[in-house]
Design a protein around this motif. Structure first.
Motif, PDB file in Angstrom:
ATOM      1  N   CYS A  46       0.845  -1.191   0.000  1.00 17.75           N
ATOM      2  CA  CYS A  46       0.000   0.000   0.000  1.00 17.75           C
ATOM      3  C   CYS A  46       0.879   1.240   0.000  1.00 17.75           C
ATOM      4  O   CYS A  46       1.948   1.248   0.608  1.00 17.75           O
ATOM      5  CB  CYS A  46      -0.914   0.020   1.216  1.00 17.75           C
ATOM      6  N   ASP A  48       0.785   5.685   0.190  1.00 18.64           N
ATOM      7  CA  ASP A  48       0.089   6.943   0.446  1.00 18.64           C
ATOM      8  C   ASP A  48       0.296   7.806  -0.791  1.00 18.64           C
ATOM      9  O   ASP A  48       1.425   8.125  -1.159  1.00 18.64           O
ATOM     10  CB  ASP A  48       0.685   7.616   1.689  1.00 18.64           C
ATOM     11  N   ASN A  49      -0.789   8.173  -1.461  1.00 20.61           N
ATOM     12  CA  ASN A  49      -0.690   8.958  -2.687  1.00 20.61           C
ATOM     13  C   ASN A  49      -0.356  10.430  -2.432  1.00 20.61           C
ATOM     14  O   ASN A  49      -0.086  11.165  -3.375  1.00 20.61           O
ATOM     15  CB  ASN A  49      -1.998   8.869  -3.482  1.00 20.61           C
ATOM     16  N   THR A  53      -5.430   9.960  -0.188  1.00 20.56           N
ATOM     17  CA  THR A  53      -5.876   8.608  -0.570  1.00 20.56           C
ATOM     18  C   THR A  53      -4.715   7.630  -0.449  1.00 20.56           C
ATOM     19  O   THR A  53      -3.546   8.016  -0.454  1.00 20.56           O
ATOM     20  CB  THR A  53      -6.423   8.570  -2.015  1.00 20.56           C
ATOM     21  N   LEU A  55      -3.392   3.780  -2.049  1.00 23.94           N
ATOM     22  CA  LEU A  55      -3.554   2.777  -3.088  1.00 23.94           C
ATOM     23  C   LEU A  55      -2.881   1.493  -2.638  1.00 23.94           C
ATOM     24  O   LEU A  55      -1.710   1.505  -2.256  1.00 23.94           O
ATOM     25  CB  LEU A  55      -2.933   3.240  -4.404  1.00 23.94           C
ATOM     26  N   CYS A  56      -3.633   0.381  -2.681  1.00 20.45           N
ATOM     27  CA  CYS A  56      -3.066  -0.928  -2.368  1.00 20.45           C
ATOM     28  C   CYS A  56      -3.067  -1.773  -3.630  1.00 20.45           C
ATOM     29  O   CYS A  56      -4.029  -1.752  -4.409  1.00 20.45           O
ATOM     30  CB  CYS A  56      -3.889  -1.623  -1.283  1.00 20.45           C
ATOM     31  N   GLU A  57      -1.985  -2.516  -3.821  1.00 17.33           N
ATOM     32  CA  GLU A  57      -1.854  -3.426  -4.951  1.00 17.33           C
ATOM     33  C   GLU A  57      -1.618  -4.824  -4.401  1.00 17.33           C
ATOM     34  O   GLU A  57      -0.828  -4.995  -3.481  1.00 17.33           O
ATOM     35  CB  GLU A  57      -0.676  -3.024  -5.833  1.00 17.33           C
ATOM     36  N   GLU A  91      -6.106  -3.789  -7.648  1.00 13.32           N
ATOM     37  CA  GLU A  91      -5.868  -2.563  -6.897  1.00 13.32           C
ATOM     38  C   GLU A  91      -7.093  -2.205  -6.065  1.00 13.32           C
ATOM     39  O   GLU A  91      -8.218  -2.573  -6.402  1.00 13.32           O
ATOM     40  CB  GLU A  91      -5.570  -1.394  -7.850  1.00 13.32           C
ATOM     41  N   GLU A  93      -8.238   1.448  -3.915  1.00 15.06           N
ATOM     42  CA  GLU A  93      -7.899   2.797  -3.469  1.00 15.06           C
ATOM     43  C   GLU A  93      -8.975   3.281  -2.511  1.00 15.06           C
ATOM     44  O   GLU A  93     -10.160   3.018  -2.722  1.00 15.06           O
ATOM     45  CB  GLU A  93      -7.795   3.737  -4.669  1.00 15.06           C
ATOM     46  N   ASP A  95      -9.958   6.482   0.751  1.00 22.12           N
ATOM     47  CA  ASP A  95      -9.621   7.709   1.467  1.00 22.12           C
ATOM     48  C   ASP A  95      -8.916   7.333   2.764  1.00 22.12           C
ATOM     49  O   ASP A  95      -9.399   6.479   3.517  1.00 22.12           O
ATOM     50  CB  ASP A  95     -10.875   8.528   1.775  1.00 22.12           C
ATOM     51  N   LYS A  96      -7.799   7.980   3.013  1.00 24.07           N
ATOM     52  CA  LYS A  96      -6.995   7.695   4.204  1.00 24.07           C
ATOM     53  C   LYS A  96      -7.771   8.095   5.455  1.00 24.07           C
ATOM     54  O   LYS A  96      -8.195   9.244   5.589  1.00 24.07           O
ATOM     55  CB  LYS A  96      -5.678   8.466   4.116  1.00 24.07           C
TER      56      LYS A  96
END
Length: 122
Positions: A46, A48-49, A53, A55-57, A91, A93, A95-96
């Motif tokens: 994962c 932090d964009n 937000t 993003l986890c792959e 993927e 994605e 909101d943090k």
């Protein structure tokens, strides 16, 4: 006399290659069975964009897609605050969340990966 020596060696010589081949085949089968048991290890990262937000792959060590694999975001009290599944591109994605959180990549029994929010950096 030469004839009897040749005859007594022939059975031994013909059996030995068969035993070597059978032993090698058994060892290869055992190796492949063992490799297959460990070939489907889950992987998830994962990031932090930097825009609020994350993003986890995800995926698997054998190259398999993680499309449809469940993913949850838990707060500090282990309450689910976000839940979904990996997209067709493996993927997810979101909101943090505010405060401490954990991402759980749930690929089935014994195949969970937990990533602490504090480990997710830009």
């Amino acid at each position: 006399m030469t004839h009897s020596i040749a005859c007594s060696l022939t059975p031994s010589l013909t059996r030995k290659p068969f035993l070597v081949i059978a032993s090698a085949a058994s060892a290869l089968a055992l190796t492949l069975a063992t490799a297959t048991a460990f070939a489907h290890t889950p992987l998830c990262s994962c990031y932090d964009n930097g825009d609020g937000t994350v993003l986890c792959e995800g995926g698997f060590s054998d190259g398999a897609s993680a499309a449809g694999v469940g993913i949850r975001v838990l707060d500090a009290n282990d309450n689910v605050v976000i839940e979904g599944e990996m997209s067709e591109y493996s993927e997810f994605e979101f909101d943090k969340p505010e405060g401490d959180y954990t991402v759980v990549f749930d690929a089935g029994p014994g195949h969970d990966i937990e990533i602490a929010g504090s480990d997710i950096v830009e």
